[in-house]
Design a protein around this motif. Structure first.
Motif, PDB file in Angstrom:
ATOM      1  N   HIS A  88       0.849  -1.190   0.000  1.00 28.25           N
ATOM      2  CA  HIS A  88       0.000   0.000   0.000  1.00 28.25           C
ATOM      3  C   HIS A  88       0.885   1.241   0.000  1.00 28.25           C
ATOM      4  CE1 HIS A  88      -3.803  -2.169   0.830  1.00 28.25           C
ATOM      5  NE2 HIS A  88      -3.030  -2.990   1.500  1.00 28.25           N
ATOM      6  N   PRO A  89       1.519   1.523  -1.149  1.00 23.05           N
ATOM      7  CA  PRO A  89       2.487   2.624  -1.192  1.00 23.05           C
ATOM      8  C   PRO A  89       1.866   3.995  -0.975  1.00 23.05           C
ATOM      9  CG  PRO A  89       2.051   1.766  -3.393  1.00 23.05           C
ATOM     10  CD  PRO A  89       1.414   0.822  -2.439  1.00 23.05           C
ATOM     11  N   TYR A  90       0.556   4.133  -1.180  1.00 23.96           N
ATOM     12  CA  TYR A  90      -0.110   5.417  -0.950  1.00 23.96           C
ATOM     13  C   TYR A  90      -0.695   5.516   0.456  1.00 23.96           C
ATOM     14  CZ  TYR A  90       0.218   6.174  -5.986  1.00 23.96           C
ATOM     15  OH  TYR A  90       0.683   6.355  -7.256  1.00 23.96           O
ATOM     16  N   GLY A  91      -0.476   4.508   1.278  1.00 24.93           N
ATOM     17  CA  GLY A  91      -1.016   4.504   2.625  1.00 24.93           C
ATOM     18  C   GLY A  91      -2.401   3.884   2.673  1.00 24.93           C
ATOM     19  N   TYR A  92      -3.073   4.087   3.780  1.00 23.19           N
ATOM     20  CA  TYR A  92      -4.378   3.449   4.021  1.00 23.19           C
ATOM     21  C   TYR A  92      -5.507   4.482   4.142  1.00 23.19           C
ATOM     22  CZ  TYR A  92      -1.682  -0.763   5.001  1.00 23.19           C
ATOM     23  OH  TYR A  92      -0.834  -1.831   4.897  1.00 23.19           O
ATOM     24  N   HIS A  93      -5.303   5.640   3.533  1.00 19.90           N
ATOM     25  CA  HIS A  93      -6.263   6.723   3.687  1.00 19.90           C
ATOM     26  C   HIS A  93      -7.619   6.405   3.069  1.00 19.90           C
ATOM     27  CE1 HIS A  93      -2.886   9.065   5.096  1.00 19.90           C
ATOM     28  NE2 HIS A  93      -2.226   8.724   4.014  1.00 19.90           N
ATOM     29  N   ARG A  94      -7.640   5.553   2.055  1.00 20.59           N
ATOM     30  CA  ARG A  94      -8.899   5.217   1.399  1.00 20.59           C
ATOM     31  C   ARG A  94      -9.849   4.442   2.322  1.00 20.59           C
ATOM     32  NH1 ARG A  94      -9.888   8.286  -3.050  1.00 20.59           N
ATOM     33  NH2 ARG A  94      -8.352   7.997  -4.704  1.00 20.59           N
ATOM     34  N   SER A  95      -9.353   3.969   3.453  1.00 20.02           N
ATOM     35  CA  SER A  95     -10.233   3.260   4.384  1.00 20.02           C
ATOM     36  C   SER A  95     -11.367   4.170   4.848  1.00 20.02           C
ATOM     37  CB  SER A  95      -9.444   2.748   5.586  1.00 20.02           C
ATOM     38  OG  SER A  95      -8.806   3.811   6.269  1.00 20.02           O
ATOM     39  N   THR A  96     -11.113   5.475   4.893  1.00 15.21           N
ATOM     40  CA  THR A  96     -12.164   6.423   5.240  1.00 15.21           C
ATOM     41  C   THR A  96     -13.280   6.387   4.204  1.00 15.21           C
ATOM     42  OG1 THR A  96     -10.565   7.877   6.328  1.00 15.21           O
ATOM     43  CG2 THR A  96     -12.664   8.853   5.686  1.00 15.21           C
ATOM     44  N   GLY A  97     -12.899   6.378   2.927  1.00 17.05           N
ATOM     45  CA  GLY A  97     -13.890   6.317   1.857  1.00 17.05           C
ATOM     46  C   GLY A  97     -14.652   5.009   1.852  1.00 17.05           C
ATOM     47  N   VAL A  98     -13.956   3.911   2.141  1.00 16.39           N
ATOM     48  CA  VAL A  98     -14.620   2.608   2.200  1.00 16.39           C
ATOM     49  C   VAL A  98     -15.633   2.580   3.334  1.00 16.39           C
ATOM     50  CG1 VAL A  98     -14.270   0.149   2.603  1.00 16.39           C
ATOM     51  CG2 VAL A  98     -12.676   1.394   1.138  1.00 16.39           C
ATOM     52  N   ALA A  99     -15.232   3.085   4.498  1.00 21.50           N
ATOM     53  CA  ALA A  99     -16.144   3.130   5.644  1.00 21.50           C
ATOM     54  C   ALA A  99     -17.360   3.997   5.331  1.00 21.50           C
ATOM     55  CB  ALA A  99     -15.416   3.669   6.866  1.00 21.50           C
ATOM     56  N   HIS A 100     -17.121   5.118   4.681  1.00 21.79           N
ATOM     57  CA  HIS A 100     -18.207   6.016   4.284  1.00 21.79           C
ATOM     58  C   HIS A 100     -19.191   5.297   3.351  1.00 21.79           C
ATOM     59  CE1 HIS A 100     -19.308  10.285   2.599  1.00 21.79           C
ATOM     60  NE2 HIS A 100     -20.287   9.727   3.294  1.00 21.79           N
ATOM     61  N   LEU A 101     -18.648   4.561   2.387  1.00 24.54           N
ATOM     62  CA  LEU A 101     -19.495   3.874   1.419  1.00 24.54           C
ATOM     63  C   LEU A 101     -20.317   2.772   2.071  1.00 24.54           C
ATOM     64  CD1 LEU A 101     -20.342   3.480  -1.527  1.00 24.54           C
ATOM     65  CD2 LEU A 101     -18.388   1.943  -1.815  1.00 24.54           C
ATOM     66  N   VAL A 102     -19.702   1.988   2.946  1.00 25.66           N
ATOM     67  CA  VAL A 102     -20.421   0.893   3.618  1.00 25.66           C
ATOM     68  C   VAL A 102     -21.593   1.442   4.433  1.00 25.66           C
ATOM     69  CG1 VAL A 102     -20.239  -0.867   5.415  1.00 25.66           C
ATOM     70  CG2 VAL A 102     -18.450  -0.676   3.680  1.00 25.66           C
ATOM     71  N   ALA A 103     -21.341   2.509   5.198  1.00 26.88           N
ATOM     72  CA  ALA A 103     -22.406   3.104   6.005  1.00 26.88           C
ATOM     73  C   ALA A 103     -23.499   3.685   5.122  1.00 26.88           C
ATOM     74  CB  ALA A 103     -21.827   4.188   6.912  1.00 26.88           C
ATOM     75  N   ALA A 104     -23.116   4.318   4.015  1.00 28.72           N
ATOM     76  CA  ALA A 104     -24.090   4.946   3.128  1.00 28.72           C
ATOM     77  C   ALA A 104     -24.984   3.916   2.446  1.00 28.72           C
ATOM     78  CB  ALA A 104     -23.367   5.792   2.077  1.00 28.72           C
ATOM     79  N   VAL A 105     -24.383   2.821   2.004  1.00 26.13           N
ATOM     80  CA  VAL A 105     -25.173   1.769   1.343  1.00 26.13           C
ATOM     81  C   VAL A 105     -26.159   1.146   2.329  1.00 26.13           C
ATOM     82  CG1 VAL A 105     -25.041  -0.518   0.281  1.00 26.13           C
ATOM     83  CG2 VAL A 105     -23.470   1.272  -0.439  1.00 26.13           C
ATOM     84  N   ALA A 106     -25.719   0.940   3.572  1.00 27.56           N
ATOM     85  CA  ALA A 106     -26.620   0.385   4.594  1.00 27.56           C
ATOM     86  C   ALA A 106     -27.809   1.315   4.829  1.00 27.56           C
ATOM     87  CB  ALA A 106     -25.860   0.163   5.899  1.00 27.56           C
ATOM     88  N   LEU A 107     -27.556   2.620   4.879  1.00 30.69           N
ATOM     89  CA  LEU A 107     -28.643   3.590   5.029  1.00 30.69           C
ATOM     90  C   LEU A 107     -29.605   3.527   3.844  1.00 30.69           C
ATOM     91  CD1 LEU A 107     -26.735   6.762   6.297  1.00 30.69           C
ATOM     92  CD2 LEU A 107     -28.493   5.535   7.542  1.00 30.69           C
TER      93      LEU A 107
END
Length: 336
Positions: A88-107
């Motif tokens: 993961h040479p760019y780091g793990y910052h996209r985990s925020t976007g993944v978490a956002h998407l999972v919560a949004a889809v559940a809603l």
């Protein structure tokens, strides 16, 4: 890595947070834990007085769904602190976007389900009933308890939401912003549920389903709005402000600075929003066609990184002409 509760260094990847953002992160974490504690109490209370009201059921499910954004924020806030790795040479910052998407889809899914269920109940003209309950030796109408519980739970989320909103701006955190936005609107759910229960008491059976439809539509609206924002971010939409209200001004600042250098004739950048931090690629046309020295390029890069704590990665690429086919147009102010 240090714990969010400690006073030491806190990093997003290899970006060390300034004191203001470090304090904001700790406050946000405390607010999210407080939110979950509050929700644990309210969901229990609402469940105990649920009865046959569709509006109360919708409000209870919305309270359960309200756990998702705080959980997503707390998990992502820990994951993004991991430094970049070979995989993961760019780091793990996209985990925020993944978490956002999972919560949004559940809603979105649950909002759609409740909307259909409430609509069918209204079409079938099913008459909900609310009975009495034995309390302290007296029998009282359960509806009074339902309305009392909903009114008690209406105000705290509004204050929590306002506090989170300020921190979301400081942290450039769209998950925290989405959570705050939902909290600020929670009072409408409580009022709708009270109106629905009151309608049953007045013999207006349809008022309960109408309130449930209103609550369901609110959940679905939140879901759609957050799903759209999360998907756009994961598809590398140009960097926007924390509330997606406008292109982030940092792009204009970087381009204006690079164009002001005596060795640069033209410059334009594209910015990738990784969640909290930005990755910037700046294309610069050297003045007179003279290639700048490594020292000049490094000095310019350091000055750009120093502009804002969110600038994590920055590359400056000298080019003969701007590659306009994949850069934002000049009218956009240089942001991507």
């Amino acid at each position: 890595m240090t714990d969010l509760r400690s006073g030491g260094t806190v990093r997003f990847g290899h970006t060390e947070l300034p004191a203001e953002q470090r304090d904001a992160l700790r406050k946000a974490a405390r607010l999210e834990w407080a939110t979950m504690g509050f929700l644990a109490v309210t969901t229990t209370l609402v469940f105990l007085v649920l009865g046959n009201s569709q509006a109360m059921k919708a409000a209870w499910i919305e309270d359960l769904l309200s756990f998702l954004p705080p959980i997503s924020f707390l998990i992502a806030a820990r994951i993004i602190r991991k430094p970049p790795s070979e995989d993961h040479p760019y780091g793990y910052h996209r985990s925020t976007g993944v978490a956002h998407l999972v919560a949004a889809v559940a809603l979105t899914v649950m909002g759609g389900y409740l909307l259909v269920e409430s609509g069918l109940g209204l079409l079938k003209a099913e008459h909900p009933t609310i009975g009495g309950i034995e309390l302290f030796g007296s029998t009282i109408w359960l509806g009074w308890l339902m309305m009392a519980v909903m009114l008690l739970t209406a105000a705290p989320p509004v204050f929590l939401g306002r506090a989170k909103m300020k921190l979301a701006e400081k942290l450039h955190d769209k998950v925290l912003y989405a959570d705050a936005d939902m909290n600020k609107a929670d009072w409408m759910t409580a009022v709708a549920a009270v109106a629905g229960v009151g309608g049953i008491g007045l013999g207006l059976w349809w008022a309960d389903y109408a309130a449930a439809l209103l609550i369901s539509a609110s959940i679905l609206h939140d879901g759609f709005k957050n799903t759209r924002a999360a998907v756009s971010a994961l598809m590398d939409k140009r960097a926007m402000t924390y509330d997606d209200g406008e292109p982030h001004p940092l792009g204009r600042q970087v381009d204006a600075y690079l164009r002001s250098l005596d060795w640069a004739a033209e410059a334009r950048s594209r910015i990738r929003d990784e969640g909290h931090v930005f990755h910037i690629e700046s294309f610069v046309v050297p003045a007179g066609g003279a290639v700048p020295s490594l020292e000049q390029l490094e000095a310019a890069r350091k000055d750009c990184v120093a502009m804002d704590w969110k600038v994590q990665d920055m590359v400056i690429i000298p080019v003969a002409e701007l590659p306009s086919e994949f850069l934002p147009g000049p009218t956009s102010g240089g942001e991507h």
